[in-house]
Design an enzyme around this catalytic site. Structure first.
Site, short mmCIF file in Angstrom:
data_model
loop_
_atom_site.label_atom_id
_atom_site.label_comp_id
_atom_site.label_asym_id
_atom_site.label_seq_id
_atom_site.Cartn_x
_atom_site.Cartn_y
_atom_site.Cartn_z
N VAL A 110 8.90 -3.04 14.99
CA VAL A 110 8.26 -1.78 15.35
C VAL A 110 8.64 -0.73 14.32
O VAL A 110 9.83 -0.54 14.02
CB VAL A 110 8.68 -1.33 16.76
CG1 VAL A 110 8.00 -0.01 17.11
CG2 VAL A 110 8.33 -2.39 17.79
N ASP A 137 6.95 -8.84 32.07
CA ASP A 137 8.13 -8.88 31.20
C ASP A 137 8.87 -7.55 31.31
O ASP A 137 9.28 -6.97 30.30
CB ASP A 137 7.72 -9.16 29.75
CG ASP A 137 8.92 -9.59 28.90
OD1 ASP A 137 9.89 -10.11 29.49
OD2 ASP A 137 8.89 -9.40 27.68
N GLY A 142 12.38 -7.50 17.07
CA GLY A 142 12.54 -8.48 18.13
C GLY A 142 11.84 -9.78 17.79
O GLY A 142 11.35 -9.97 16.66
N GLY A 143 11.78 -10.64 18.82
CA GLY A 143 11.18 -11.94 18.57
C GLY A 143 9.69 -11.87 18.31
O GLY A 143 9.12 -12.73 17.66
N MET A 144 9.00 -10.85 18.83
CA MET A 144 7.56 -10.71 18.60
C MET A 144 7.26 -10.06 17.26
O MET A 144 6.19 -10.28 16.69
CB MET A 144 6.93 -9.88 19.72
CG MET A 144 6.91 -10.57 21.07
SD MET A 144 6.29 -9.47 22.35
CE MET A 144 4.65 -9.17 21.74
N GLY A 145 8.14 -9.25 16.76
CA GLY A 145 7.88 -8.60 15.50
C GLY A 145 8.74 -7.37 15.31
O GLY A 145 9.78 -7.21 15.96
N LYS A 179 3.63 -1.82 16.05
CA LYS A 179 4.34 -3.10 16.20
C LYS A 179 3.61 -4.13 15.36
O LYS A 179 2.44 -4.44 15.63
CB LYS A 179 4.41 -3.54 17.65
CG LYS A 179 5.05 -4.92 17.84
CD LYS A 179 5.16 -5.31 19.29
CE LYS A 179 6.33 -4.62 19.92
NZ LYS A 179 6.62 -5.15 21.27
#
Length: 961
Positions: free
Chosen positions: A91, A208, A86-89, A112
């Site tokens: 997993v 979120d 995803g946009g955060m990283g 993650k």
């Protein structure tokens, strides 16, 4: 702009939130400069200078080290496969090598790894670290556990619980594309709601919440994750927590399609934000689509959109769901629990309740009057029955039959009310009723009647503790009464009181026995039967047929089934003149011996039942005499007497008399003979005596403790039932609060182990060398200097000089029982003191050193003074003052500059006279320089009464270990 996955987490500028249509389900994080101006948000500078320099340095690095499958983070987490991106990283499924080493059955975690874009937000790293710590504190079955937030070089990662399954987004797009039935969706809805409820209770707002942040396990359990970018809400969290240092809300991290209007406006976090997102997710789960087609709250409100219908929901449920996604917080459901309560499907009883209530009221009113009337009648019946159970009532119940008849007239409910409500009254009534049958103090001995009362209590099944206790007492009283009557019967038979009507005559005694127990074996006493037959025979022999008839009538009444007495009647029937001819039918000696044996055996049974040990012993000994001294340690008599002794020992034990209990068993062994059960009992009671005696001692040696443990282990292994019985008897008298003898042994206090230091004067080869030794009392404190005198096989130490003024001053300062000398040189010999003071000083030296100090004996002093044949009085200090000795005595260093003999003893003569002991008397030896040459010698001696003298001092001897 290229198309992206709806639920992908990405880092984009804030202005893209409303401009991009294809990212309606992506989490966006606004840049620091944008966050700073938002309404109600914390500025990015709020986290600066608070110790997060490490995260800021990582953020300043342009590129992180590449992590891929096969990488090992922190030397511990091995990336095995990618689970999502995803946009955060990214997993990964990672294997925790530390758990593998510990042979953990589940060594897998989810890791993650944050990407470079997210790492460019230093405050984001700080926020994630802070909120990961909060998430660790939120424990719930529907929340994915966060283990840690850490960094490895420039890589930042979070470790979380690995959940095997799929995320809710994939489930909706696959299985629930057109919506999921409510019954099937409810467990997921309830689980997600429970997770948010738990987080809100802990002061945490997710901020979120969306389908992509919910995992569904293989068993269909919902688990919410990504609390790492959650925000601390105003839910009672301490104002002193790290929320004041940094607020993750300053990042603007959100997914617009699920963000509330307040989040879009940058207002502080609130549980209401999560309620809005939760409602959107539930709509999507039930209908297959977002309630506002992925428009954010502001766009949907401006466009006037309304939520779509939700199949499977009734009006109440649909309203609750619509309230959860109200655009403004004031119209939105106030709590996640309210939403869940509104969505929960009501049972048919809940739906029918409004209709049934009305009908129930009508029905209740219609039967109320009848019920009240019935209850009043029932209360009257119950009250009347209980009244007749009370004492002093004219129409009160008199016996068991009346009570049974009264209870039979009641219906089932009334009977139960009487038994329950009147339990105490019934208990007291039955105790009084028993007393009408059985009260030995007032001559009432109707034991069968008392048993009938107890049967009534069993029929009632009532709670009657007083009656239960009375039953136990009556059992003991019955045995005691029968035992007394047995004794009276034996005495009456021995005295020949067989046919009278007095209280001490056999007929009266048997009548009392029959009243207590109609089936008692005492009523068929074979000895009495023979004695009656003999008495009838004696009357026949005397020719007094009137007396014969009288005696035979009484005997038949007492023994109606006796064949022996029946034979007498038959023999007398033809003619009274033939009576003398049948006198020979009297009992023979063997018959009488057997009868006496049976009678004594029954007496032994009665005595044992009544715990009458003295009578039991007497009956046993009589039995042995009747049997001609036969020894059998395992017949009925021996078993009965053994039982009596064991019970007597047990009673002594219950009274905490362990020695008495052991004494009882000792007596049993002497009377009965060797038996295993008695020998085991003696071992038990001896053990109890030893353990409880040791428990009272201040300390117990290790050897004694080992012996007790060994004996206890032997009893525990060889006689476990006996040990249990012993401990139960001891506990009955509260003598065993620890619960067991083993626990008592564990609490015994051991004597301290004394480590004896080596004797400084006991070194090999020291005797006769003139080398000094001395005892150490404390740091910097020593006893007087000693030399070792080789006195045969048992050398001793003697003070090198006479005891000085300085030596005594040391004692006075420590003991504080005497004055320190003033104006006298410390090195001068102590003089003008009584021998009692010298002995006090020796005692003090013994206490502080651990060795024995004392005055020398006359023999020891002479042996030490002579040293050897070459040393005699000519070599002493017996000269006049002009010889220098007088001046020497006045010197402060006298003790170190005097004349020493070969064994190192200084001034045995010429200084001061010295005390020695002669048995219980005292003497002085050696002379002083004032004594003159003729009276100054190692052989000079004169008696002393121990009083202070001008030129008398002393030296001490110390024993050597």
């Amino acid at each position: 702009m290229s198309q992206h996955d709806d639920d992908e987490t990405r880092v984009v500028p804030l202005r893209a939130v409303t401009a991009s249509v294809d990212q309606d389900d992506a989490t966006v994080v606004k840049p620091l400069h944008a966050a700073a101006g938002g309404e109600g948000t914390a500025t990015g500078s709020s986290s600066l200078g608070t110790g997060e320099g490490g995260w800021r340095r990582i953020a300043d690095l342009a590129q992180g080290e590449r992590i891929a499958v096969g990488s090992l983070l922190k030397g511990r987490f091995l990336m095995e496969r990618e689970l999502g991106r995803g946009g955060m990283g990214v997993v990964y499924l990672a294997r925790d090598e530390r758990k593998v080493e510990a042979r953990d059955r589940d060594p897998y975690v989810a890791v993650k790894v944050l990407n470079d874009e997210f790492r460019k937000h230093p405050d984001a790293l700080v926020a994630l670290q802070r909120e990961a710590r909060r998430a660790q504190q939120v424990a719930n079955d529907h929340i994915v556990r966060v283990y840690d937030f850490d960094k490895d070089g420039t890589n930042v990662f979070m470790t979380m619980e690995y959940v095997e399954g799929s995320d809710l987004r994939s489930l909706i797009r696959g299985k629930a594309r057109d919506g999921m039935r409510f019954d099937e969706a409810w467990p997921l809805i309830e689980g997600m709601g429970d997770a948010l409820r738990r987080a809100h209770a802990a002061g945490i707002v997710h901020s979120d919440f969306k389908p992509g942040n919910v995992m569904v396990t293989l068993r269909g359990v919902a688990k919410v994750f990504d609390f790492g970018i959650a925000r601390a809400g105003k839910l009672g969290v301490d104002a002193g927590d790290d929320r004041t240092v940094f607020d993750a809300g300053s990042l603007g991290a959100m997914t617009p399609a699920y963000a509330s209007l307040e989040m879009l406006q940058g207002k502080p976090p609130s549980p209401s934000d999560d309620i809005y997102a939760f409602g959107c997710v539930v709509f999507e789960l039930l209908t297959g689509r977002h309630p506002f087609d992925k428009d954010n709250a502001e766009e949907a409100m401006n466009a006037g959109k309304r939520p779509p219908p939700a199949p499977g929901l009734d009006k109440r449920q649909y309203k609750a769901l619509c309230d959860s996604i109200a655009f403004t917080a004031d119209k939105r459901s106030p709590d996640i629990a309210v939403v869940l309560a509104g969505l929960r499907k009501r049972r048919w009883r809940e739906r029918a309740t409004p209709w049934l209530v009305t009908a129930g009221l009508v029905l209740a009113l219609s039967v109320a009057a009848a019920w009240v009337a019935t209850m009043q009648a029932e209360r009257r019946h119950v009250a009347e029955t209980l009244r007749r159970l009370a004492p002093g009532q004219a129409d009160g119940f008199r016996d068991e039959d009346q009570v049974r008849a009264a209870l039979a007239a009641l219906d089932g409910d009334e009977r139960r009310r009487v038994v329950v409500d009147g339990a105490d009254a019934i208990d007291a009534f039955l105790v009084r009723l028993v007393a009408t049958h059985w009260d030995p103090a007032h001559g009432r001995l109707d034991y069968p009647g008392a048993m009938e009362t107890f049967r009534l209590r069993a029929d009632l099944k009532t709670f009657a503790p007083k009656l239960d206790r009375r039953r136990e007492e009556i059992g003991r009283e019955r045995d005691a009464a029968l035992n007394r009557l047995d004794t009276s019967l034996s005495q009456a038979i021995l005295a020949g009181h067989l046919f009278g009507d007095g209280a001490d005559e056999v007929p009266a005694i048997l009548g009392q026995i029959r009243k207590i127990d109609p089936d008692s074996r005492l009523l068929v006493n074979p000895e009495l039967e023979l004695k009656l037959d003999q008495a009838v025979g004696d009357a026949i022999a005397s020719g007094d047929m009137t007396e014969v008839a009288k005696r035979l009538s009484i005997a038949h009444r007492l023994y109606p089934s006796s064949t022996r007495l029946a034979a007498r009647s038959v023999a007398l029937a033809p003619a009274s003149s033939q009576a003398p001819a049948v006198a020979s039918s009297a009992a023979t000696a063997p018959d009488l011996s057997h009868a006496e044996h049976e009678a004594r055996l029954e007496s032994l049974r009665r005595a044992t039942a009544a715990n009458d040990l003295d009578k039991a012993i007497e009956s046993f000994q009589q039995l042995r005499q009747i049997d001609g001294g036969r020894v059998d340690t395992n017949d009925e008599a021996a078993n009965l007497l053994t039982q009596a002794f064991l019970e007597a020992a047990r009673e002594a034990c219950r009274a905490s008399h362990w020695k008495e209990a052991a004494g009882r068993i000792d007596s049993a062994l002497a009377i009965i003979g060797e038996r295993d059960d008695l020998r085991r009992a003696l071992t038990r009671y001896d053990l109890a005596t030893a353990v409880m005696t040791a428990a009272k001692a201040p300390v117990v040696s290790a050897a004694d403790q080992d012996d007790l443990r060994r004996r206890l282990a032997a009893v525990k292994e060889g006689d476990p039932a006996g040990l249990k019985d012993l401990e139960a008897a001891m506990a009955a008298s509260n003598a065993l609060p620890e619960g067991s003898l083993e626990a008592v042994v564990k609490t015994l206090r051991s004597a301290p182990v004394v480590v004896t230091p080596p004797d400084p004067c006991g070194r090999r080869g020291l005797a006769g060398t003139a080398r000094e030794c001395f005892d150490t009392f404390a740091v910097g404190s020593y006893g007087p200097a000693l030399v070792v005198v080789p006195f045969g096989r048992k050398p001793f130490a003697m003070t090198r000089t006479e005891i000085t003024v300085g030596n005594l001053d040391q004692f006075c300062r420590a003991a504080r029982t005497c004055a320190v000398s003033r104006g006298i040189a410390a090195g001068e010999p102590a003089r003008s003191i009584p021998v009692a003071f010298a002995q006090r000083y020796a005692t003090w030296l013994s206490q502080v050193s651990g060795h024995t100090y004392r005055l020398p004996t006359d023999e020891e002093w002479k042996f030490a003074a002579h040293a050897n044949a070459a040393w005699d009085s000519k070599d002493g200090n017996c000269g006049a003052p002009s010889s220098g000795i007088g001046r020497l005595l006045k010197s402060p260093e006298f003790s170190t500059k005097g004349i020493a003999n070969p064994w190192g003893l200084v001034d045995m003569t010429g200084g001061v006279w010295e005390w020695v002991t002669k048995g219980t008397a005292f003497a002085i030896r050696g002379g002083s320089y004032r004594s003159g040459p003729d009276a100054c010698s190692v052989d000079t001696v004169r008696p002393s009464d121990g009083s202070a003298e001008r030129d008398v001092g002393f030296r001490l001897v110390r024993d050597i270990r």
